[in-house]
Design a protein around this motif. Structure first.
Motif, mmCIF file in Angstrom:
data_model
loop_
_atom_site.group_PDB
_atom_site.id
_atom_site.type_symbol
_atom_site.label_atom_id
_atom_site.label_comp_id
_atom_site.label_asym_id
_atom_site.label_seq_id
_atom_site.Cartn_x
_atom_site.Cartn_y
_atom_site.Cartn_z
ATOM 1 N N LEU A 1 -26.900 -45.191 17.920
ATOM 2 C CA LEU A 1 -25.859 -45.728 18.793
ATOM 3 C C LEU A 1 -25.587 -47.163 18.373
ATOM 4 O O LEU A 1 -26.495 -47.994 18.362
ATOM 5 N N THR B 1 -18.078 -61.229 23.999
ATOM 6 C CA THR B 1 -19.085 -62.009 24.725
ATOM 7 C C THR B 1 -18.904 -61.874 26.227
ATOM 8 O O THR B 1 -19.803 -62.190 26.988
ATOM 9 N N ASP C 1 -27.008 -42.616 7.577
ATOM 10 C CA ASP C 1 -26.818 -43.794 6.721
ATOM 11 C C ASP C 1 -25.974 -44.833 7.466
ATOM 12 O O ASP C 1 -26.512 -45.646 8.199
ATOM 13 N N PHE C 2 -24.666 -44.783 7.260
ATOM 14 C CA PHE C 2 -23.786 -45.758 7.916
ATOM 15 C C PHE C 2 -23.824 -45.539 9.425
ATOM 16 O O PHE C 2 -23.808 -44.398 9.884
ATOM 17 N N ILE C 3 -23.864 -46.644 10.170
ATOM 18 C CA ILE C 3 -24.152 -46.540 11.611
ATOM 19 C C ILE C 3 -22.909 -46.453 12.493
ATOM 20 O O ILE C 3 -23.024 -46.366 13.706
ATOM 21 N N ALA D 1 -20.905 -64.741 18.990
ATOM 22 C CA ALA D 1 -22.266 -64.405 19.435
ATOM 23 C C ALA D 1 -22.618 -62.929 19.287
ATOM 24 O O ALA D 1 -23.768 -62.596 19.010
ATOM 25 N N THR D 2 -21.649 -62.040 19.477
ATOM 26 C CA THR D 2 -21.995 -60.611 19.493
ATOM 27 C C THR D 2 -21.726 -59.934 18.153
ATOM 28 O O THR D 2 -21.932 -58.734 18.029
ATOM 29 N N LYS D 3 -21.243 -60.696 17.166
ATOM 30 C CA LYS D 3 -20.830 -60.054 15.913
ATOM 31 C C LYS D 3 -21.868 -60.235 14.806
ATOM 32 O O LYS D 3 -22.393 -61.331 14.613
ATOM 33 N N ALA E 1 -26.289 -56.077 13.857
ATOM 34 C CA ALA E 1 -26.009 -54.642 13.790
ATOM 35 C C ALA E 1 -27.301 -53.833 13.914
ATOM 36 O O ALA E 1 -27.363 -52.867 14.678
ATOM 37 N N LYS F 1 -29.238 -54.572 17.461
ATOM 38 C CA LYS F 1 -28.629 -53.968 18.645
ATOM 39 C C LYS F 1 -28.522 -52.451 18.514
ATOM 40 O O LYS F 1 -28.291 -51.751 19.497
ATOM 41 N N LEU F 2 -28.656 -51.970 17.296
ATOM 42 C CA LEU F 2 -28.598 -50.531 17.047
ATOM 43 C C LEU F 2 -29.712 -49.824 17.808
ATOM 44 O O LEU F 2 -30.832 -50.313 17.874
ATOM 45 N N ARG G 1 -27.322 -49.885 4.833
ATOM 46 C CA ARG G 1 -26.941 -48.601 5.435
ATOM 47 C C ARG G 1 -25.577 -48.167 4.911
ATOM 48 O O ARG G 1 -25.356 -46.992 4.613
ATOM 49 N N SER G 2 -24.646 -49.132 4.837
ATOM 50 C CA SER G 2 -23.330 -48.825 4.257
ATOM 51 C C SER G 2 -23.505 -48.372 2.814
ATOM 52 O O SER G 2 -22.854 -47.430 2.345
ATOM 53 N N ARG H 1 -26.105 -47.038 1.322
ATOM 54 C CA ARG H 1 -26.734 -45.721 1.165
ATOM 55 C C ARG H 1 -25.697 -44.613 1.333
ATOM 56 O O ARG H 1 -25.661 -43.646 0.570
ATOM 57 N N ALA H 2 -24.823 -44.795 2.333
ATOM 58 C CA ALA H 2 -23.759 -43.810 2.543
ATOM 59 C C ALA H 2 -22.837 -43.769 1.322
ATOM 60 O O ALA H 2 -22.429 -42.691 0.873
ATOM 61 N N ARG I 1 -24.575 -42.053 -1.689
ATOM 62 C CA ARG I 1 -24.659 -40.600 -1.489
ATOM 63 C C ARG I 1 -23.302 -39.944 -1.771
ATOM 64 O O ARG I 1 -23.224 -38.910 -2.429
ATOM 65 N N LEU J 1 -18.733 -54.552 10.016
ATOM 66 C CA LEU J 1 -19.591 -54.034 8.954
ATOM 67 C C LEU J 1 -18.772 -53.625 7.734
ATOM 68 O O LEU J 1 -17.570 -53.380 7.835
ATOM 69 N N ILE J 2 -19.423 -53.550 6.604
ATOM 70 C CA ILE J 2 -18.756 -53.111 5.378
ATOM 71 C C ILE J 2 -18.659 -51.585 5.407
ATOM 72 O O ILE J 2 -19.687 -50.899 5.447
ATOM 73 N N PRO J 3 -17.441 -51.037 5.395
ATOM 74 C CA PRO J 3 -17.330 -49.573 5.376
ATOM 75 C C PRO J 3 -17.831 -49.032 4.031
ATOM 76 O O PRO J 3 -17.585 -49.657 2.984
ATOM 77 N N PRO J 4 -18.536 -47.906 4.056
ATOM 78 C CA PRO J 4 -19.016 -47.328 2.791
ATOM 79 C C PRO J 4 -17.899 -47.164 1.767
ATOM 80 O O PRO J 4 -18.124 -47.312 0.563
#
Lengths: 175, 381
Positions: A37, A43, A62-64, B117-119, B174, B177-178, B290-291, B293-294, B297, B366-369
């Motif tokens: 998730l 904020t 992988d990508f979240i 703050a949240t990014k 990322a 908070k994940l 994570r990006s 790895r996707a 693949r 985030l960086i898209p795969p």
């Protein structure tokens, strides 16, 4: 995509979307699957656009973030306007008809439900979880219910009546 | 370990649980987004396990408090984000100079200053290395999953004690908070081992004695024991007394760098995905891994022989692993949420003249795969 399902829960801050995203994920883990998730929000505690991406998979994730969601829940017009035009033909869009006026363009795969008819405002997110669970079929009803019971029994802020709201949402789909 | 039930929780909570599992008994901090759940969880969990949580007035005192707790023998940690990490640099330097083990978690967010703050961001790579002034070595670990958050925190305490150094756990918003499934495994006895005690009589103890080969790190007994020592941020001799002679200063500073550099084998860890037959490499860490790895693949599915080197240790930088990969491939791609901090290190090691292209993203997303996949396709043509 080989046992991977992506779900987006979108609305505005304060609607409890991260909470139900976590319940979906936890229910999937209970079923022995992998889940993640990730949430995006501002904020501010309330009022601005927020989304939670839930990915459930039999394989390593992988990508979240969700790239091809199978189901998108929209609890605010801003969320609907963002997702309705870009969703793939296979995706299901569920919206709160109290808050969203559909464009009509994606009518075949879009379904509106009045959340206020299903639950009080404090548990509307759980009713929405019921809808998502039933329409996506990504987890079993009983898995979510088990997580809900566990959470309401502990010190979590989930209210009494959460499971009832969830069940009502779930049942609304088959009506 | 495989029999252990999985829980679904956040990176932040896993960090705090990892600390508790590692036997940490002291946390001092000042909550800050996106790391606050570490403080929240520590506040709940440490008292349950006989430890202590202190909410401090700011990050300067938070860092000072964990240094003090560590000198008294506790496994101590704090957590913060960029703005707080900046404030911790002075006392972090004190821990470096005094050779005091501690764990500092920096959950990176978009900066500079209060930024967003949240990014998520990965802009503190160089700050982790050089944020505190003066030459020194430092250990920095970069988790890319909630499981890593748990495991690397345990490892951070172990490395801190072993090498008498602060260890930075450089997470990002990322990953912290994940929420995902994680196993809270029991640490190994080595990971929970108490700090060794000196094997000499107290009167012979020299707290800052240096083995020129850096094979033996002088033990640090708890303050208040029979082993009496002085800790200072000023240049000191082997006893902790004033030691500002050129020869001594040279010895100490080379030691502060050398004890990390000469123990790379014990510190540096990487992960390799599909690298054996790769002719293109992605080199990434944290959320961007994570990006990556996707992307790798998907590249493989499309017949592009790409591989991924994930840097789970950022400092000391995995020079040998990076050089080895660069020597085998025709091109490398370094995606990161900053303007090229790790890419610059990779280029430093590129003795092979291959193209190294950075993918920099600094907009708080985030960086898209797909971006990495495109770069791999371009690198191939």
């Amino acid at each position: 995509m080989n046992g991977k399902t992506e779900i987006v829960l979108a609305g505005v801050g304060g609607q409890g979307l991260v909470t139900i995203g976590a319940i979906l994920g936890e229910a999937a883990v209970l079923e022995g699957r992998n889940a993640c998730l990730s949430s995006s929000y501002g904020t501010e505690a309330r009022g601005t656009f927020t989304k939670s991406d839930v990915i459930i998979s039999d394989d390593e994730i992988d990508f979240i973030e969700a790239e091809e969601p199978a189901a998108v829940l929209c609890l605010a017009q801003a969320a609907y306007d963002r997702y309705s035009p870009v969703l793939g033909p296979e995706a299901v869009l569920i919206y709160d008809s109290d808050r969203v006026t559909p464009s009509g363009k994606g009518a075949s795969r879009e379904t509106g439900y009045s959340l206020s008819a299903l639950a009080d405002p404090g548990t509307a997110n759980l009713a929405a979880l019921g809808l998502v669970t039933a329409l996506s079929g990504v987890i079993r009803e009983e898995s979510a219910a088990e997580v809900l019971r566990k959470k309401t029994a502990s010190s979590s802020p989930l209210r009494k009546g959460s499971e009832e709201a969830f069940r009502k949402g779930f049942a609304a789909v088959s009506l | 370990m495989t029999g252990l039930a999985q829980v679904f929780t956040s990176g932040n909570e896993a960090i705090a649980e990892g600390a508790v599992a590692a036997g940490a008994s002291f946390y001092a901090g000042y909550p800050i987004t996106p790391s606050s759940e570490i403080a929240e969880t520590a506040a709940r969990r440490l008292p349950e396990t006989g430890g202590m949580y202190v909410q401090m007035e700011d990050e300067l005192s938070s860092m000072a408090a964990i240094v003090g707790a560590s000198v008294s023998g506790a496994r101590a940690f704090t957590a913060t984000s960029g703005p707080g990490f900046s404030l911790m640099q002075e006392n972090l330097g004190m821990a470096v100079m005094g050779e005091i083990p501690c764990v500092v978690v920096n959950v990176q967010r978009s900066g500079p200053s209060t930024g967003m703050a949240t990014k998520p961001a990965q802009g503190d790579v160089m700050q982790a290395r050089w944020g505190t002034h003066g030459d020194h070595g430092i250990i920095t670990l970069a988790p890319s999953s909630v499981q890593d958050c748990y495991d690397f925190t345990i490892r951070a305490f172990s490395l801190a004690d072993r090498f008498r150094t602060p260890v930075i756990l450089l997470a990002d918003a990322a990953v912290a908070k994940l929420k995902e499934n994680v196993r809270f495994r029991s640490p190994t006895p080595e990971e929970r081992a108490p700090r060794p005690l000196p094997n000499c009589p107290p009167e012979a103890y020299r707290p800052f004695a240096v083995d020129p080969e850096e094979k033996v790190i002088t033990p640090l007994p708890p303050f208040g024991s029979d082993y009496i020592f002085r800790v200072t941020g000023s240049m000191h001799d082997e006893t902790g007394g004033q030691g500002a002679s050129p020869a001594n200063a040279d010895r100490v500073i080379r030691h502060l760098a050398g004890k990390i550099e000469k123990n790379r084998d014990a510190i540096v860890r990487v992960r390799r995905f599909f690298l054996d037959d790769a002719d293109l490499a992605v080199i990434a860490f944290g959320c961007s891994a994570r990006s990556a790895r996707a992307a790798v693949r998907e590249a493989r599915r499309q017949g592009i022989p790409a591989g991924l080197l994930e840097l789970t240790t950022l400092w000391p930088f995995p020079d040998d692993d990076v050089r080895d990969v660069l020597s085998r491939v025709r091109g490398a791609v370094v995606p990161e949420l900053n303007l090229g901090q790790a890419a610059g290190e990779v280029r430093r090691l590129n003795d092979f003249g291959i193209p190294v292209r950075g993918i920099s993203r600094v907009d708080g997303t985030l960086i898209p795969p797909g971006d990495i996949l495109s770069a791999l396709r371009e690198a191939r043509s």
